[in-house]
Design a protein around this motif. Sequence first.
Motif, PDB file in Angstrom:
ATOM      1  N   LEU A  57       0.808  -1.220   0.000  1.00  0.00           N
ATOM      2  CA  LEU A  57       0.000   0.000   0.000  1.00  0.00           C
ATOM      3  C   LEU A  57       0.841   1.269   0.000  1.00  0.00           C
ATOM      4  N   GLN A  58       2.146   1.154   0.114  1.00  0.00           N
ATOM      5  CA  GLN A  58       2.987   2.341   0.237  1.00  0.00           C
ATOM      6  C   GLN A  58       3.015   3.183  -1.038  1.00  0.00           C
ATOM      7  N   CYS A  59       2.559   2.622  -2.149  1.00  0.00           N
ATOM      8  CA  CYS A  59       2.517   3.376  -3.400  1.00  0.00           C
ATOM      9  C   CYS A  59       1.322   4.323  -3.472  1.00  0.00           C
ATOM     10  N   LEU A  60       0.384   4.195  -2.530  1.00  0.00           N
ATOM     11  CA  LEU A  60      -0.838   5.007  -2.569  1.00  0.00           C
ATOM     12  C   LEU A  60      -0.662   6.298  -1.779  1.00  0.00           C
ATOM     13  N   PRO A  61      -1.354   7.368  -2.183  1.00  0.00           N
ATOM     14  CA  PRO A  61      -1.306   8.596  -1.392  1.00  0.00           C
ATOM     15  C   PRO A  61      -2.061   8.426  -0.092  1.00  0.00           C
ATOM     16  N   GLN A  62      -1.710   9.236   0.917  1.00  0.00           N
ATOM     17  CA  GLN A  62      -2.434   9.190   2.180  1.00  0.00           C
ATOM     18  C   GLN A  62      -3.878   9.659   1.963  1.00  0.00           C
ATOM     19  N   SER A  63      -4.810   8.861   2.426  1.00  0.00           N
ATOM     20  CA  SER A  63      -6.232   9.214   2.350  1.00  0.00           C
ATOM     21  C   SER A  63      -6.988   8.301   3.295  1.00  0.00           C
ATOM     22  N   VAL A  64      -8.243   8.613   3.550  1.00  0.00           N
ATOM     23  CA  VAL A  64      -9.048   7.741   4.412  1.00  0.00           C
ATOM     24  C   VAL A  64      -9.227   6.369   3.779  1.00  0.00           C
ATOM     25  N   PHE A  65      -9.123   6.292   2.452  1.00  0.00           N
ATOM     26  CA  PHE A  65      -9.302   5.011   1.774  1.00  0.00           C
ATOM     27  C   PHE A  65      -8.084   4.116   1.962  1.00  0.00           C
ATOM     28  N   ARG A  66      -6.893   4.708   1.891  1.00  0.00           N
ATOM     29  CA  ARG A  66      -5.691   3.926   2.192  1.00  0.00           C
ATOM     30  C   ARG A  66      -5.703   3.500   3.657  1.00  0.00           C
ATOM     31  N   LEU A  67      -6.089   4.383   4.555  1.00  0.00           N
ATOM     32  CA  LEU A  67      -6.161   4.016   5.972  1.00  0.00           C
ATOM     33  C   LEU A  67      -7.115   2.850   6.195  1.00  0.00           C
ATOM     34  N   ALA A  68      -8.229   2.858   5.491  1.00  0.00           N
ATOM     35  CA  ALA A  68      -9.195   1.765   5.625  1.00  0.00           C
ATOM     36  C   ALA A  68      -8.615   0.460   5.089  1.00  0.00           C
ATOM     37  N   LEU A  69      -7.851   0.531   4.004  1.00  0.00           N
ATOM     38  CA  LEU A  69      -7.201  -0.664   3.476  1.00  0.00           C
ATOM     39  C   LEU A  69      -6.169  -1.206   4.464  1.00  0.00           C
ATOM     40  N   GLU A  70      -5.442  -0.315   5.110  1.00  0.00           N
ATOM     41  CA  GLU A  70      -4.507  -0.741   6.149  1.00  0.00           C
ATOM     42  C   GLU A  70      -5.253  -1.388   7.320  1.00  0.00           C
ATOM     43  N   ASP A  71      -6.357  -0.755   7.690  1.00  0.00           N
ATOM     44  CA  ASP A  71      -7.125  -1.287   8.813  1.00  0.00           C
ATOM     45  C   ASP A  71      -7.851  -2.579   8.471  1.00  0.00           C
ATOM     46  N   MET A  72      -8.057  -2.842   7.174  1.00  0.00           N
ATOM     47  CA  MET A  72      -8.588  -4.142   6.776  1.00  0.00           C
ATOM     48  C   MET A  72      -7.633  -5.246   7.215  1.00  0.00           C
ATOM     49  N   VAL A  73      -6.343  -4.986   7.089  1.00  0.00           N
ATOM     50  CA  VAL A  73      -5.321  -5.948   7.520  1.00  0.00           C
ATOM     51  C   VAL A  73      -5.373  -6.115   9.039  1.00  0.00           C
ATOM     52  N   ALA A  74      -5.473  -4.982   9.746  1.00  0.00           N
ATOM     53  CA  ALA A  74      -5.543  -5.026  11.206  1.00  0.00           C
ATOM     54  C   ALA A  74      -6.816  -5.729  11.678  1.00  0.00           C
ATOM     55  N   TYR A  75      -7.914  -5.443  11.004  1.00  0.00           N
ATOM     56  CA  TYR A  75      -9.202  -6.074  11.349  1.00  0.00           C
ATOM     57  C   TYR A  75      -9.100  -7.590  11.257  1.00  0.00           C
ATOM     58  N   ASN A  76      -8.433  -8.068  10.217  1.00  0.00           N
ATOM     59  CA  ASN A  76      -8.280  -9.509  10.054  1.00  0.00           C
ATOM     60  C   ASN A  76      -7.463 -10.101  11.189  1.00  0.00           C
ATOM     61  N   LEU A  77      -6.323  -9.477  11.519  1.00  0.00           N
ATOM     62  CA  LEU A  77      -5.490  -9.995  12.617  1.00  0.00           C
ATOM     63  C   LEU A  77      -6.180  -9.876  13.962  1.00  0.00           C
ATOM     64  N   GLN A  78      -7.027  -8.852  14.104  1.00  0.00           N
ATOM     65  CA  GLN A  78      -7.736  -8.664  15.369  1.00  0.00           C
ATOM     66  C   GLN A  78      -8.605  -9.863  15.712  1.00  0.00           C
ATOM     67  N   ARG A  79      -9.013 -10.614  14.694  1.00  0.00           N
ATOM     68  CA  ARG A  79      -9.874 -11.780  14.945  1.00  0.00           C
ATOM     69  C   ARG A  79      -9.152 -12.863  15.738  1.00  0.00           C
ATOM     70  N   ILE A  80      -7.803 -12.845  15.728  1.00  0.00           N
ATOM     71  CA  ILE A  80      -7.057 -13.839  16.512  1.00  0.00           C
ATOM     72  C   ILE A  80      -6.223 -13.181  17.601  1.00  0.00           C
ATOM     73  N   ALA A  81      -6.470 -11.905  17.868  1.00  0.00           N
ATOM     74  CA  ALA A  81      -5.701 -11.196  18.893  1.00  0.00           C
ATOM     75  C   ALA A  81      -6.128 -11.637  20.289  1.00  0.00           C
TER      76      ALA A  81
END
Length: 425
Positions: free
Chosen positions: A401-425
């Motif tokens: 995702l580092q090729c994308l500009p900072q925006s709420v949409f990139r943040l949401a894509l990053e948080d999609m990754v966190a959301y997935n890991l949160q399921r086993i946290a």
Amino acid sequence: MMSVTSKSIDFVGKKNLGYGGCFSNASFDCYTVKKNYAKVNSKGLWGRGHGTSNSICYKRRNTQCRVSSIINIVESTLNGGTQAIQGLTRLDLKNYSETPISSTQLFDVVADDLQTLNKNLQSIVGAENPVLMSAAEQIFSAGGKRMRPALVFLVSRATAELLGLNELTAKHRRLAEIIEMIHTASLIHDDVLDESDLRRGRETVHQLFGTRVAVLAGDFMFAQSSWYLANLENIEVIKLISQVIKDFASGEIKQASSLFDCDVKLDEYLIKSYYKTASLMAASTKGAAIFSGADNSISERMYEYGKNLGLSFQVVDDILDFTQSAEQLGKPAATDLSKGNLTAPVIFALEKEPKLRDIIESEFSESGSLTEAIELVKGCGGIERAQELAKEKADLAIQSLQCLPQSVFRLALEDMVAYNLQRIA
């Protein structure tokens, strides 16, 4: 309408930090958004506000820094097993349990897009056959998160931002609908093949309508989605999505040919997981970038994001099959193991526990042997090593995702990754 520009981003700590910098628990990213996403709720996540040009402040969780200037990244490929990412600070599961993310919050910036998709889904299935419509309704309304079309919308808007586009095209929206139809068709067929009685806590299509109707319903939805795909008239996307349907079949064949096989390798498991889960996510994210007009390097990075998120997602699902109850799963626990489908936790456990091989190869013929096998997987580190694998794939997704500009949409894509890991946290 959804044009997003960076108003003020306060980076804390070192320079050259990957994925938006290094954030403490009190740091915020702020953006100006030309839509009514303005109010920050009590958890620091974006919420609905009023007005046409407002500031969004997105509160970061206490997340470890990712260093973008990695000297030597060992790319994790489908055949690469659990290779380490040198120089990259790994995602920490504990951080993700402190500020839970809900799917509603995660997709709030594309909530209107998803609402439109929900209205359109049944109309594009077609109304000529009431039985097929009823079968589709059963699974469309079964409480799914619409994660795959949300990915399409998020990548579409993130890459449109990169290209200076103000709004999504009709092709972006149709792609999201096609992706959800293909996913739904695959679920209907999976339930038939797995002889599953429940899906998300509800009766499966074949339980309600019979196997014949379920198979035909899945076939019809694959065919209908292919027709809409052809009408997009983009040969690159047509090839991309058509390959996904082939991959589904390849994944099922690979799984069926290795049941109760204790010699199955991790590489084989990852390839099967790519075919069954990650292929569709990768095609979704790459196709979205293509329709935004992104160049090949960006669309390939989006493909890598979707692929590694999908692999991480499958590993997490396979962990939950051992750690959650039947009520939480919406189906019996350890279903895969009981049917001889050996997933990451089992593959890792087999390296440490010879007795587990004997139990599995006996196909759980003795009373209580399945319960014993589950305890062996949990007791010899299979779950923990699978967690590490999920985190490694998640880190690779974040890197893309580092090729994308900072925006709420990139943040949401990053948080999609966190959301997935949160399921086993």
